[in-house]
Enzyme design. Structure first.
Site, mmCIF file in Angstrom:
data_model
loop_
_atom_site.group_PDB
_atom_site.id
_atom_site.type_symbol
_atom_site.label_atom_id
_atom_site.label_comp_id
_atom_site.label_asym_id
_atom_site.label_seq_id
_atom_site.Cartn_x
_atom_site.Cartn_y
_atom_site.Cartn_z
ATOM 1 N N LEU A 33 0.883 -1.160 0.176
ATOM 2 C CA LEU A 33 0.052 0.067 0.011
ATOM 3 C C LEU A 33 1.032 1.163 -0.186
ATOM 4 C CD1 LEU A 33 -2.623 -1.169 2.761
ATOM 5 C CD2 LEU A 33 -2.614 -1.567 0.215
ATOM 6 N N SER A 35 0.274 6.011 -0.635
ATOM 7 C CA SER A 35 -0.667 7.083 -0.107
ATOM 8 C C SER A 35 -1.820 6.949 -1.001
ATOM 9 C CB SER A 35 0.029 8.235 -0.518
ATOM 10 O OG SER A 35 1.253 8.233 -0.053
ATOM 11 N N HIS A 37 -3.440 4.196 -1.721
ATOM 12 C CA HIS A 37 -4.562 3.430 -1.126
ATOM 13 C C HIS A 37 -4.977 4.115 0.041
ATOM 14 C CE1 HIS A 37 -1.768 0.283 -3.290
ATOM 15 N NE2 HIS A 37 -3.040 -0.102 -3.770
ATOM 16 N N GLN A 61 -5.714 -12.710 -12.649
ATOM 17 C CA GLN A 61 -5.682 -11.528 -13.189
ATOM 18 C C GLN A 61 -4.124 -11.186 -13.926
ATOM 19 O OE1 GLN A 61 -6.997 -8.948 -9.828
ATOM 20 N NE2 GLN A 61 -5.501 -7.402 -10.667
ATOM 21 N N GLY A 149 -9.392 3.470 -7.156
ATOM 22 C CA GLY A 149 -8.601 4.639 -7.807
ATOM 23 C C GLY A 149 -8.746 4.755 -9.082
ATOM 24 N N LYS A 151 -6.628 5.803 -11.146
ATOM 25 C CA LYS A 151 -5.490 5.494 -12.019
ATOM 26 C C LYS A 151 -5.975 4.213 -12.940
ATOM 27 C CE LYS A 151 -1.063 3.507 -11.485
ATOM 28 N NZ LYS A 151 -1.684 2.372 -11.573
ATOM 29 N N GLN A 155 -10.368 -0.569 -15.606
ATOM 30 C CA GLN A 155 -10.788 -1.445 -14.380
ATOM 31 C C GLN A 155 -11.852 -0.828 -13.554
ATOM 32 O OE1 GLN A 155 -8.193 -3.508 -11.334
ATOM 33 N NE2 GLN A 155 -8.852 -1.752 -10.055
ATOM 34 N N VAL A 178 -3.332 9.646 -7.047
ATOM 35 C CA VAL A 178 -2.532 10.344 -6.226
ATOM 36 C C VAL A 178 -1.200 10.389 -6.733
ATOM 37 C CG1 VAL A 178 -1.544 10.366 -3.882
ATOM 38 C CG2 VAL A 178 -3.787 9.901 -4.044
ATOM 39 N N ARG A 189 4.051 -0.741 -8.455
ATOM 40 C CA ARG A 189 4.999 -1.023 -9.451
ATOM 41 C C ARG A 189 6.277 -0.151 -9.739
ATOM 42 N NH1 ARG A 189 0.339 -3.823 -12.172
ATOM 43 N NH2 ARG A 189 0.900 -5.839 -12.084
HETATM 44 O O1 PAF Z 1 -6.513 -2.652 -8.784
HETATM 45 C C1 PAF Z 1 -6.355 -3.670 -7.950
HETATM 46 O O2 PAF Z 1 -5.399 -3.563 -7.042
HETATM 47 C C2 PAF Z 1 -6.843 -5.139 -8.282
HETATM 48 O O3 PAF Z 1 -6.980 -5.258 -9.540
HETATM 49 C C3 PAF Z 1 -8.140 -5.353 -7.380
HETATM 50 C C4 PAF Z 1 -9.387 -4.458 -7.839
HETATM 51 C C5 PAF Z 1 -7.835 -5.502 -5.883
HETATM 52 C C6 PAF Z 1 -8.753 -6.855 -7.769
HETATM 53 O O4 PAF Z 1 -7.601 -7.676 -7.475
#
Ligand code: PAF
Length: 286
Positions: A33, A35, A37, A61, A149, A151, A155, A178, A189
């Site tokens: 995590l 800032s 998050h 994923q 988020g 970003k 998604q 952020v 990343r």
């Molecule tokens: O954005 C993420 O961190 C992931 O794609 C999520 C939404 C937690 C699903 O695994």
């Protein structure tokens, strides 16, 4: 803050909060995590009485050859940040808890159209993995609202669609990206970048800002605008995966008449894939 690892414990803790009449907010994450998050948790704590977060690095994923194995796992530091930000319950399941019968036969949730193109084109199956795990987590937590988020713009669009299409009674809230002081969007990343790459990385946001400024000034030759900026990214040492101007709601390619736009980019700096976007509403709406 309590940390639970099983669906059974999660359901029991959420049921207790519900029994006390509490409104439940949920923030799903993959951990490590930052800032960004923390801002999601802070928002959740403002909007609800009981904040649930999850940390689960979801294998479904990640494609073959992606960074599943090296994705940072930092549970103790994450727990501390969640506690400070006002989280009440952390769900941190194992892969076996989430997929007890394995992943091959796992029922999948797929959101067509919105999942195609952009990240969906370069990461086949990625959004199906996201939609599936988010649906499972929503069914486990059954929150009133969930926060993501902006970003991960595509998604967020996919999640909004699945909640709408599957009639889930969950309000989805998107929170602004952020950024570091130099404009780089915070991301787990970013930790993969060398010092030199980190110094180069802000070019990604500068590219988005340059395109947005040109559009605001009246530029409507989007292909030429994009071509020029891809060249700039490449001159800075990045490899563009995509750089596109799309309609902000439907995510279809933007026409010169569209007013609600999003500029989206994914590019590689060495082996690290950075994504970012900039929402541009020419009528001034957020
Ligand atoms: O954005 C993420 O961190 C992931 O794609 C999520 C939404 C937690 C699903 O695994």
């Amino acid at each position: 803050m309590n940390t639970v690892k099983t669906v059974r414990e999660l359901r029991a803790a959420v049921a207790r909060a519900r029994g006390e009449g509490k409104r439940i907010a949920f923030v799903p994450t993959m951990g490590n995590l930052h800032s960004g998050h923390v801002a999601l948790i802070t928002k959740a704590a403002q909007r609800a009485d009981f904040v649930v977060a999850s940390i689960f690095v979801n294998p479904l994923q990640f494609g073959a050859g992606e960074d599943l194995d090296k994705y940072p796992r930092t549970l103790a530091a994450d727990q501390e940040k969640l506690l400070q930000a006002g989280c009440h319950l952390l769900f941190a399941p194992t892969v076996e808890e989430m997929y007890p019968d394995g992943m091959a036969g796992q029922t999948r949730v797929s959101v067509p159209q919105l999942s195609e193109g952009l990240c969906g084109a370069s990461r086949p199956g990625h959004f199906e993995g996201v939609a599936t795990v988010v649906s499972k987590l929503f069914n486990m937590v059954q929150p009133d609202l969930a926060i993501f988020g902006q970003k991960d713009f595509q998604q967020l669009a996919v999640i909004r669609a699945l909640v709408h299409d599957l009639n889930m009674p969950i309000q989805i809230i998107g929170e602004p990206t952020v950024r570091a002081a130099d404009g780089l969007a915070l991301s787990s990343r970013n930790g993969f970048l060398s010092e030199e790459q980190r110094a180069t990385a802000p070019v990604v946001y500068r590219t988005l800002s340059t395109i947005a400024e040109a559009i605001k000034q009246g530029e409507r030759d989007y292909p030429a605008l994009i071509d020029g900026q891809i060249k700039q990214l490449e001159a800075a040492g990045l490899r563009a995966d995509y750089l596109e101007i799309r309609h902000a709601v439907t995510l279809r390619p933007a026409t010169p008449e569209d007013r609600d736009l999003v500029i989206l980019v994914a590019s590689f700096l060495g082996t690290t894939r950075l994504i970012d976007n900039l929402h541009l509403n020419l009528d001034g709406h957020a």
